[in-house]
Scaffold this active site. Structure first.
Site, PDB file in Angstrom:
ATOM      1  N   ARG A   6      -2.481   9.006  24.782  1.00  0.00           N
ATOM      2  CA  ARG A   6      -1.399   8.006  24.907  1.00  0.00           C
ATOM      3  C   ARG A   6      -0.417   8.158  23.752  1.00  0.00           C
ATOM      4  NH1 ARG A   6       0.524   5.928  28.913  1.00  0.00           N
ATOM      5  NH2 ARG A   6      -1.534   5.294  29.666  1.00  0.00           N
ATOM      6  N   GLN A  13      -2.681  10.692  38.381  1.00  0.00           N
ATOM      7  CA  GLN A  13      -1.257  10.469  38.075  1.00  0.00           C
ATOM      8  C   GLN A  13      -0.781  11.488  37.037  1.00  0.00           C
ATOM      9  OE1 GLN A  13       1.159   7.426  38.208  1.00  0.00           O
ATOM     10  NE2 GLN A  13       1.479   6.919  36.075  1.00  0.00           N
ATOM     11  N   ARG A  67      -2.099  17.650  31.492  1.00  0.00           N
ATOM     12  CA  ARG A  67      -2.296  16.835  30.285  1.00  0.00           C
ATOM     13  C   ARG A  67      -3.762  16.489  30.050  1.00  0.00           C
ATOM     14  NH1 ARG A  67      -0.103  10.662  31.411  1.00  0.00           N
ATOM     15  NH2 ARG A  67      -1.310  10.255  33.275  1.00  0.00           N
ATOM     16  N   HIS A 105       6.645  14.521  28.525  1.00  0.00           N
ATOM     17  CA  HIS A 105       6.599  13.049  28.426  1.00  0.00           C
ATOM     18  C   HIS A 105       6.681  12.629  26.950  1.00  0.00           C
ATOM     19  CE1 HIS A 105       5.412   8.963  29.201  1.00  0.00           C
ATOM     20  NE2 HIS A 105       5.116   9.195  30.455  1.00  0.00           N
ATOM     21  N   ASP A 111      11.707   1.696  33.666  1.00  0.00           N
ATOM     22  CA  ASP A 111      11.060   2.889  34.231  1.00  0.00           C
ATOM     23  C   ASP A 111      12.041   3.516  35.220  1.00  0.00           C
ATOM     24  OD1 ASP A 111       9.319   4.825  35.030  1.00  0.00           O
ATOM     25  OD2 ASP A 111       7.736   3.471  35.725  1.00  0.00           O
ATOM     26  N   GLU A 117      12.211  11.395  28.646  1.00  0.00           N
ATOM     27  CA  GLU A 117      11.385  12.485  29.152  1.00  0.00           C
ATOM     28  C   GLU A 117      12.232  13.451  29.975  1.00  0.00           C
ATOM     29  OE1 GLU A 117       8.452  10.316  31.459  1.00  0.00           O
ATOM     30  OE2 GLU A 117       8.544   8.665  30.032  1.00  0.00           O
TER      31      GLU A 117
HETATM   32  C1  BG6 Z   1       6.415   7.468  33.068  1.00  0.00           C
HETATM   33  C2  BG6 Z   1       6.478   6.971  34.484  1.00  0.00           C
HETATM   34  O1  BG6 Z   1       6.878   8.786  33.002  1.00  0.00           O
HETATM   35  O2  BG6 Z   1       5.061   7.440  32.619  1.00  0.00           O
HETATM   36  C3  BG6 Z   1       5.866   5.575  34.559  1.00  0.00           C
HETATM   37  O3  BG6 Z   1       7.818   6.949  34.936  1.00  0.00           O
HETATM   38  C4  BG6 Z   1       4.457   5.567  34.000  1.00  0.00           C
HETATM   39  O4  BG6 Z   1       5.874   5.115  35.905  1.00  0.00           O
HETATM   40  C5  BG6 Z   1       4.503   6.151  32.590  1.00  0.00           C
HETATM   41  O5  BG6 Z   1       3.974   4.243  33.980  1.00  0.00           O
HETATM   42  C6  BG6 Z   1       3.130   6.238  31.934  1.00  0.00           C
HETATM   43  O6  BG6 Z   1       2.227   6.889  32.767  1.00  0.00           O
HETATM   44  P1  BG6 Z   1       0.715   7.042  32.372  1.00  0.00           P
HETATM   45  O7  BG6 Z   1       0.037   7.690  33.556  1.00  0.00           O
HETATM   46  O8  BG6 Z   1       0.652   7.914  31.152  1.00  0.00           O
HETATM   47  O9  BG6 Z   1       0.200   5.665  32.091  1.00  0.00           O
END
Ligand code: BG6
Length: 327
Positions: free
Chosen positions: A103, A121, A126, A198, A243, A302
């Site tokens: 994170r 997701q 990653r 990201h 977002d 990003e």
């Molecule tokens: C962003 C997305 O790039 O990443 C968001 O647009 C998402 O929708 C955010 O909540 C964080 O994603 P994650 O999977 O790392 O919690």
């Protein structure tokens, strides 16, 4: 602002070597499981095994307290210090278990941005352990370069049954960090994927940041069921859960009021979209590896190719790059 041509040349110069190495060697080398210690005589590099292989980090050290630390889990840049000043946000609650995405820092999103029907997701890049393809090495300019690689394996094939070679080259300069990305398709089928860096920038207070370059761009607002809007402001500011996928953004953004009140320049090549994200208070509570009080201290800007997929025919390479510069 850098012209399109100069940035294009810069990107090609930067990526050229990586592509050459990639094409010559990538398909014969299996992924190694363990990483040894590697230090160059000039002290520009180190690979440090932490408690478990899952948390191995590679340090690019340019001297003068300017360093870049990459965790092989996801090839995630977890720290970028310029004159000892950290530029990236990593949550105090980030989990380094070699399973979940880290994170903060700069996780790599591939081959899927957002929710995915066949995998997690933001894809698997990653959460995979990457190979250190080239340990940090000092260039004649004094800059330090390192290269990382992810190849398809049983784990990636279980979600996305294609061969691929993803190469990530970093160059640490005095006040800049350069990222060169290549995705090679060695298979017989055309690949379709999305890609994004990201980046979590560390900021004293996100409410005081401005992001340039979005005026006139359309954006998908993920906080409003994906409705499409047009940006009319000269600068984007953040005062709530944000977002957005800004489409066809220019080659450069400036972010104001990052650490020490400075500006950050982001330049990008072949990354046509820019996502702007901050979870704000309520959404922050829903993120298990994030402290709800932390939201003012980050802005995610990003660079990616996400609003339409990259289509990569057999035997071809997708190349993209990003340069971050502390101004
Ligand atoms: C962003 C997305 O790039 O990443 C968001 O647009 C998402 O929708 C955010 O909540 C964080 O994603 P994650 O999977 O790392 O919690």
């Amino acid at each position: 602002m850098a012209s399109r041509t100069s940035l294009f040349c810069l990107a090609w110069l930067g990526v050229g070597t990586a592509v050459l190495v990639l094409l010559l060697t990538s398909h014969t080398q299996p992924q190694r499981r363990e990483k040894g210690r590697a230090e160059s005589a000039d002290g520009s590099s180190s690979v440090v095994e932490m408690a478990a292989p899952a948390t191995s980090v590679v340090v690019l050290d340019r001297g003068n307290n300017t360093t870049c630390t990459v965790n092989l889990h996801g090839a995630t840049v977890v720290s970028w210090r310029v004159n000892n000043q950290e530029q990236l946000f990593v949550s105090k609650q980030a989990i380094f278990d070699g399973k979940r995405a880290i994170r903060g820092g700069i996780p790599i999103v591939f081959p899927q941005f957002g929710p995915w029907s066949t995998g997690p997701q933001h894809g698997f890049a990653r959460i995979c352990r990457w190979e250190l393809k080239k340990p940090p090495e000092r260039l004649p300019t004094g800059d330090v370069e390192a290269m990382f690689q992810l190849l398809d394996n049983e784990f990636t094939r279980s979600m996305w049954n294609y061969p691929f070679s993803l190469t990530y080259r970093l160059i640490l300069r005095e006040k800049e960090l350069h990222f060169n990305i290549s995705v090679y398709n060695p298979g017989a089928e055309t690949l379709s994927f999305t890609f994004l860096l990201h980046t979590y920038f560390k900021v004293p207070d996100v409410r005081r940041c401005q992001i340039t370059g979005m005026r006139g761009c359309t954006y998908i607002d993920k906080t409003r069921e994906g409705t499409l809007y047009q940006e009319h402001r000269d600068v984007v500011t953040i005062n709530e859960w944000t977002d957005r996928i800004y489409q066809n953004t220019p080659l450069e953004h400036i972010i104001t009021n990052v650490v020490s009140g400075r500006k950050m320049r982001m330049q990008k090549y072949n990354l046509v979209d820019t996502v702007v994200w901050n979870p704000w208070i309520e959404k922050a509570k829903e993120i298990p590896d994030f402290g709800e009080e932390e939201f003012p201290n980050l802005v995610c800007v990003e660079a990616g190719h996400v609003s339409s997929p990259v289509i990569l025919p057999p035997g071809t390479v997708f190349e993209a790059s990003q340069i971050l510069q502390v101004m």
